[in-house]
Motif scaffolding. Structure first.
Motif, short mmCIF file in Angstrom:
data_model
loop_
_atom_site.label_atom_id
_atom_site.label_comp_id
_atom_site.label_asym_id
_atom_site.label_seq_id
_atom_site.Cartn_x
_atom_site.Cartn_y
_atom_site.Cartn_z
N LEU A 1 0.83 -1.20 0.00
CA LEU A 1 0.00 0.00 0.00
C LEU A 1 0.87 1.25 0.00
CD1 LEU A 1 -2.93 1.11 0.23
CD2 LEU A 1 -2.65 1.04 2.72
N ILE A 2 1.93 1.24 0.78
CA ILE A 2 2.86 2.38 0.83
C ILE A 2 3.43 2.65 -0.56
CG2 ILE A 2 5.12 3.12 1.68
CD1 ILE A 2 4.40 1.75 4.35
N GLY B 1 2.18 5.83 -3.10
CA GLY B 1 3.21 6.86 -3.06
C GLY B 1 3.32 7.53 -1.70
N VAL B 2 3.14 6.74 -0.64
CA VAL B 2 3.21 7.27 0.72
C VAL B 2 4.64 7.73 1.02
CG1 VAL B 2 3.09 6.62 3.16
CG2 VAL B 2 1.28 5.92 1.57
N GLN B 3 4.75 8.93 1.60
CA GLN B 3 6.08 9.47 1.93
C GLN B 3 6.41 9.36 3.42
OE1 GLN B 3 7.29 13.17 0.05
NE2 GLN B 3 5.55 13.04 -1.36
N TYR B 4 5.37 9.35 4.26
CA TYR B 4 5.60 9.28 5.71
C TYR B 4 4.66 8.26 6.34
CZ TYR B 4 8.45 13.43 5.21
OH TYR B 4 9.44 14.30 4.85
N ALA C 1 8.73 6.97 4.96
CA ALA C 1 8.22 5.68 4.53
C ALA C 1 9.33 4.69 4.20
CB ALA C 1 7.29 5.87 3.33
N TYR C 2 10.47 5.19 3.71
CA TYR C 2 11.56 4.27 3.35
C TYR C 2 12.17 3.59 4.57
CZ TYR C 2 14.46 8.42 4.41
OH TYR C 2 15.04 9.52 5.01
N GLU C 3 11.84 4.07 5.78
CA GLU C 3 12.33 3.44 7.01
C GLU C 3 11.47 2.25 7.45
OE1 GLU C 3 14.95 4.22 9.43
OE2 GLU C 3 15.74 4.98 7.52
N ILE C 4 10.32 2.06 6.79
CA ILE C 4 9.40 0.98 7.17
C ILE C 4 9.69 -0.28 6.37
CG2 ILE C 4 6.98 0.29 7.34
CD1 ILE C 4 7.73 2.55 9.22
N LYS D 1 1.55 12.68 1.42
CA LYS D 1 0.74 11.51 1.75
C LYS D 1 1.36 10.73 2.91
CE LYS D 1 -1.80 9.68 -1.36
NZ LYS D 1 -2.36 8.93 -2.53
N THR D 2 0.52 10.47 3.92
CA THR D 2 0.97 9.85 5.16
C THR D 2 0.08 8.67 5.52
OG1 THR D 2 1.84 11.96 5.97
CG2 THR D 2 1.40 10.26 7.62
#
Length: 469
Positions: A12-13, A17-20, A39-42, A87-88
């Motif tokens: 989904l992220i 295009g989720v950023q946070y 988001a790249y930390e998830i 987008k969060t």
């Protein structure tokens, strides 16, 4: 809310295009907290290892010498935040101790999860369902403050009959006349529609919304029943959406129990039932179509009501609402259809699946994880010990003469009284390790501090009453 696996959250992220990613949890007193990571930390490991944070900075949690804590996101709670850019994605978290690896005892979501587990352990049922009716006000302006030499509050609403600052002075709602005239008297319908649209998009099923009894934008949005933990999660989301939609329109939403001294307060009438598999345990052939199990559950809630109000009505302000004459039930009785009783049995439908009880005294200043758990634990105690609720009371309690009221127990008249009752009667909450003495003592101490702070501060009305004595 839709249910996701960790892998589905990661997909989904990427797809959205989720950023946070915003990680949220509640402090003991029902305030939603959050921390945000790119988001790249998830990754999948995030759901196992969680993210660390300083627990000593959360009200009512760790001391500074043992402050490290872990927040592990629950993928089933994921949703895209409708108010935040860029987008969060949001997830609600469970809190862990990083040293022991065990759940943190002051994480109130853990209390609710243990309550659900305990219900199953008793063999009584598999699920407890809750349907809260959380009322709130939408104001056009709000001011308040205290200091060493002043104390005041002021609210305003275009609907308020006292208002002279708005041009539409022809359409005002008098005290207790807000249930429920059409626009242009009802000036918040469009805002409520927007709240409902967003809640629906986030997977929260709304059954209806309307203006409530009070003037000045009092409102109610009813969400469909759900299980204890899931409904508690949804109630946090509900309050978040209500406040943010109001803010988007330059207005202010509040769930305070009593704002206007001469009009109805805001409660959270809570519909409650227990099921076992596909069987609704509260349906039967007794009074108002109730089962013996349901009557015993009512007996337990009425027996412990004077204690659990410290959790379901946890503010000094809550007891300004719990007074006779403003649709607030202060007498511990039960009845079919009767809204002046502490527990009502709704009679809209004869379907066994619709059979439930309505606990009418809670308000939405409560932490739902604790409030719903306390109601369930009181009901379980009633069922296990076959507590007789006594005879139903079908008269209008508000209009009874004093001699008839004497035999009907009453809810505490203040938070201090409620805390004293909780201190005397909490053993039923400890069963199954659902609540802990440590958490309850934290609660009692914190609430006593609130009482003392109010006790030491003169009320503005005191100057009007006593300044020239």
């Amino acid at each position: 809310m839709p249910k996701y696996s960790p892998q589905e959250v990661l997909s989904l992220i990427e797809q959205e295009g989720v950023q946070y990613v915003d990680l949220r949890f509640s402090d003991p007193f029902g305030q939603w907290q959050h921390l945000t990571v790119p988001a790249y930390e998830i990754s999948e490991d995030t759901f196992e290892s969680g993210r660390g944070f300083d627990g000593s900075s959360i009200r009512g949690w760790r001391t500074i010498n043992e402050s490290d804590m872990i927040a592990k996101p629950d993928p089933n709670t994921a949703f895209i935040d409708p108010f935040i850019e860029p987008k969060t994605l949001v997830m609600i978290c469970d809190i862990y101790d990083p040293i022991t690896g065990e759940r943190y005892g002051r994480d109130t979501r853990y209390v609710a999860q243990k309550a659900e587990q305990y219900l199953k352990q008793t063999g009584i049922g598999d699920a407890a369902y809750f349907g809260p009716e959380a009322e709130f006000f939408i104001f056009d302006s709000v001011e308040f403050g205290t200091g060493p030499n002043y104390s005041f509050w002021r609210i305003d609403s275009e609907e308020g009959w006292w208002n002279r600052e708005f041009t539409s002075t022809g359409y005002k709602i008098p005290f207790k006349r807000g249930y429920f005239p059409v626009p242009p008297l009802d000036k918040t319908m469009d805002i409520r529609n927007e709240m409902v649209t967003i809640l629906s998009e986030l997977g929260v099923t709304v059954e209806l919304h309307h203006h409530e009894v009070a003037t000045a934008g009092q409102a109610e949005i009813d969400i469909r029943y759900d299980s204890l933990v899931s409904q508690s999660d949804k109630l946090f989301l509900y309050k978040y959406v209500v406040r943010n939609v109001a803010a988007k329109h330059g207005k202010y939403a509040t769930f305070m129990a009593k704002v206007l001294p001469n009009d109805n307060g805001s409660g959270m009438h809570t519909h409650f039932s227990i099921w076992k598999g596909d069987e609704p345990l509260f349906a039967g052939s007794g009074y108002a179509g109730l089962s013996e199990t349901a009557l015993y559950a009512i007996g337990g809630i009425l027996k412990h009501a004077r204690a659990i109000v410290a959790l379901t009505n946890p503010t000094v302000n809550s007891y300004h609402r719990l007074v006779p004459g403003f649709e607030a039930p202060v007498r511990l009785a039960y009845s079919a259809r009767n809204r002046s009783a502490a527990i009502r049995i709704p009679m809209y439908s004869q379907s066994p699946k619709a059979k439930r009880i309505e606990v009418r005294f809670p308000d939405a200043t409560s932490n739902p994880y604790l409030a719903f758990s306390a109601i369930l634990m009181a009901a379980i105690d009633g069922i296990e010990n076959k507590i007789d609720p006594g005879e139903p009371f079908d008269k209008d309690i508000y209009s009874l003469p004093p001699e008839e009221l004497e035999g009907i127990p009453q809810l505490p008249g203040s938070l201090e009284e409620a805390i004293n009752e909780l201190e005397k009667d909490y053993e039923f909450l400890l069963k199954g390790g659902v609540f802990t003495e440590e958490l309850l003592q934290l609660w009692i101490e914190a609430k006593r501090a609130e009482v003392d702070r109010l006790r030491f501060t003169p009320h503005p009305l005191e100057f009007e009453l006593y300044f020239d004595v």
